[in-house]
Design a protein around this motif. Structure first.
Motif, mmCIF file in Angstrom:
data_model
loop_
_atom_site.group_PDB
_atom_site.id
_atom_site.type_symbol
_atom_site.label_atom_id
_atom_site.label_comp_id
_atom_site.label_asym_id
_atom_site.label_seq_id
_atom_site.Cartn_x
_atom_site.Cartn_y
_atom_site.Cartn_z
ATOM 1 N N SER A 23 0.734 -1.199 -0.056
ATOM 2 C CA SER A 23 0.109 -0.065 -0.156
ATOM 3 C C SER A 23 0.844 1.387 -0.093
ATOM 4 N N GLN A 24 0.187 2.249 -0.242
ATOM 5 C CA GLN A 24 1.022 3.422 -0.190
ATOM 6 C C GLN A 24 1.508 3.771 1.372
ATOM 7 N N GLU A 25 0.646 3.600 2.290
ATOM 8 C CA GLU A 25 1.316 3.625 3.624
ATOM 9 C C GLU A 25 2.487 2.703 3.712
ATOM 10 N N GLY A 26 2.373 1.388 3.178
ATOM 11 C CA GLY A 26 3.513 0.342 3.369
ATOM 12 C C GLY A 26 4.784 0.805 2.709
ATOM 13 N N LEU A 27 4.676 1.578 1.694
ATOM 14 C CA LEU A 27 5.687 2.016 0.997
ATOM 15 C C LEU A 27 6.450 3.273 1.758
ATOM 16 N N SER A 28 5.785 4.019 2.258
ATOM 17 C CA SER A 28 6.040 5.014 2.973
ATOM 18 C C SER A 28 6.822 4.626 4.299
ATOM 19 N N ASP A 77 10.805 4.837 5.555
ATOM 20 C CA ASP A 77 11.406 5.353 6.976
ATOM 21 C C ASP A 77 12.095 4.348 7.554
ATOM 22 N N ASP A 78 11.786 2.884 7.261
ATOM 23 C CA ASP A 78 12.600 1.819 7.816
ATOM 24 C C ASP A 78 13.948 1.852 7.277
ATOM 25 N N TRP A 79 14.034 2.066 6.016
ATOM 26 C CA TRP A 79 15.516 2.281 5.313
ATOM 27 C C TRP A 79 16.192 3.562 5.785
ATOM 28 N N ASN A 80 15.444 4.564 6.022
ATOM 29 C CA ASN A 80 16.272 5.807 6.557
ATOM 30 C C ASN A 80 16.719 5.560 7.825
ATOM 31 N N SER A 81 16.139 4.770 8.899
ATOM 32 C CA SER A 81 16.541 4.320 10.127
ATOM 33 C C SER A 81 17.440 3.067 10.038
ATOM 34 N N GLY A 82 17.809 2.506 9.145
ATOM 35 C CA GLY A 82 18.591 1.416 8.879
ATOM 36 C C GLY A 82 17.964 0.016 9.406
ATOM 37 N N GLU A 83 16.687 0.069 9.504
ATOM 38 C CA GLU A 83 16.122 -1.283 9.853
ATOM 39 C C GLU A 83 15.974 -2.330 8.676
ATOM 40 N N ILE A 84 16.010 -1.617 7.427
ATOM 41 C CA ILE A 84 16.072 -2.459 6.070
ATOM 42 C C ILE A 84 17.164 -2.066 5.423
ATOM 43 N N THR A 85 17.778 -2.807 4.442
ATOM 44 C CA THR A 85 18.657 -2.665 3.465
ATOM 45 C C THR A 85 18.276 -2.067 2.431
ATOM 46 N N LYS A 86 19.040 -1.323 1.575
ATOM 47 C CA LYS A 86 18.687 -0.785 0.156
ATOM 48 C C LYS A 86 18.101 -1.978 -0.642
ATOM 49 N N VAL A 91 10.803 -3.706 -2.045
ATOM 50 C CA VAL A 91 9.266 -3.276 -1.697
ATOM 51 C C VAL A 91 8.675 -2.248 -2.932
ATOM 52 N N ILE A 92 9.751 -1.578 -3.397
ATOM 53 C CA ILE A 92 9.306 -0.681 -4.326
ATOM 54 C C ILE A 92 8.989 -1.378 -5.838
ATOM 55 N N SER A 93 9.714 -2.574 -6.081
ATOM 56 C CA SER A 93 9.356 -3.211 -7.299
ATOM 57 C C SER A 93 7.872 -3.781 -7.095
ATOM 58 N N ALA A 94 7.985 -4.234 -6.065
ATOM 59 C CA ALA A 94 6.465 -4.935 -5.807
ATOM 60 C C ALA A 94 5.396 -3.843 -5.792
ATOM 61 N N TRP A 95 5.511 -2.714 -5.252
ATOM 62 C CA TRP A 95 4.368 -1.651 -5.148
ATOM 63 C C TRP A 95 4.422 -1.279 -6.664
#
Length: 338
Positions: free
Chosen positions: A10-15, A19-28, A34-38
């Motif tokens: 979802s749009q909320e999930g993408l945002s 946020d999780d990438w910016n905080s280091g919780e997930i990798t690039k 996630v972006i590709s699936a969206w």
């Protein structure tokens, strides 16, 4: 954790993923997945999703059940609309049901059809797209006067390809009526709600949220803006106003016909040359704001009674405001009381 009830990003999930990438919780690399699936509208989660496809008109009374026969216990049912589905019959949608629409698909309640969608606060109905993109699918169109037409506790998102996530209008001389309560209309490619000619909200409509829509919160006409409720929320859209097409409003006498224009949390933006208010009582609530486009004029005539006050019952002053869409002297033509 980035998916919605139909298993798609979802749009909320993408945002949230950003946020999780910016905080280091997930990798690039994980963010890119996630972006590709969206972008591609992939159904990321398959387990626990039970899909029922609908690709032709619904011509017999039908119930979209929360637990249809054959579905494994505990699964989320997803009814997938694969075309613009005409419904000249009664369509009941049970609480907790999810409906997803392929590109340009929609639902058209017509020819005596009825829609009854009664979600609950705990189990809302979801109408979404197979891709989380504004204007991906068309709309839920209601053009029948059925007194049972209703949506409650329903989320409608990513529709509005042509003219609103939810559209209500007349057809063949009949009104289009819908009771809309405690619903969220969001992320439309145009308006959250469109009230066209002969269309109106009815009964206890209210408590709705219109947000994230591209064109404006609601499109309506001067003949039906009295059906919009003050207890709904109309903010955080690209255009934070109700776009009103000016049309004559006629009554049967000020003692027989009353129209109340509620004070909303956004302005009414009036477009068109001029319009007449004829032979009715017009009540405008304290705090209502009207923005007039260039050259627009409001005529009040032929037995119209005006009840306008910018003072609340407790004595608090909340002025009624008539202004222009541009802060320029002479921008609009004014109010004529005849």
């Amino acid at each position: 954790g980035y998916t919605n009830r139909v298993g798609r990003i979802s749009q909320e999930g993408l945002s949230e993923a950003f946020d999780d990438w910016n905080s280091g919780e997930i990798t690039k690399a994980q963010l890119d997945q996630v972006i590709s699936a969206w972008v591609n509208g992939e159904r990321v989660v398959e387990d626990g999703i039970y899909v029922v496809t609908i690709d032709s008109n619904i011509t017999e009374d039908t119930v979209l059940e929360r637990e249809p026969d054959g579905m494994p216990a505990g699964d989320q049912v997803v009814y997938q609309m694969q075309d613009y589905i005409g419904v000249p019959a009664e369509l009941v949608i049970e609480a907790g049901v999810a409906i997803e629409f392929q590109q340009q698909a929609g639902i058209d309640i017509k020819n005596g059809g009825t829609i009854i969608g009664n979600g609950t606060a705990d189990e809302p109905i979801l109408m979404t797209g197979t891709l989380a993109k504004r204007g991906w699918w068309n709309s839920l169109l209601v053009r029948t006067p059925g007194l049972q037409n209703s949506l409650a506790h329903t989320i409608v998102e990513y529709g509005g390809r042509d003219n609103g996530c939810v559209r209500v209008r007349g057809d063949g001389g009949n009104e289009g009526l819908l009771e809309l309560s405690n619903c969220t209309l969001r992320q439309s490619g145009t308006y959250g709600l469109t009230l066209g000619g002969g269309g109106a909200l009815r009964g206890d409509s209210g408590g709705n949220t219109y947000t994230g829509n591209r064109a404006a919160t609601v499109y309506a006409r001067t003949r039906n803006i009295h059906t919009l409720s003050a207890d709904s929320t109309y903010t955080d859209n690209d255009g934070d106003y109700v776009l009103v097409e000016s049309k004559n409003v006629n009554g049967e006498g000020p003692d027989e016909t009353q129209r109340t224009w509620a004070a909303l949390d956004v302005p009414y933006r009036i477009q068109g040359d001029f319009f007449n208010i004829n032979n009715l009582e017009l009540v405008i609530e304290p705090g209502a704001v009207f923005e007039f486009s260039q050259g627009t004029k409001l005529f009040l005539q032929n037995g119209t009674r005006l009840t306008w006050s910018g003072v609340l019952e407790d004595g608090t002053v909340e002025p009624i405001v008539f202004t222009g869409t541009d802060e320029q002297r002479g921008w609009w033509d004014g109010i004529v009381i005849n």
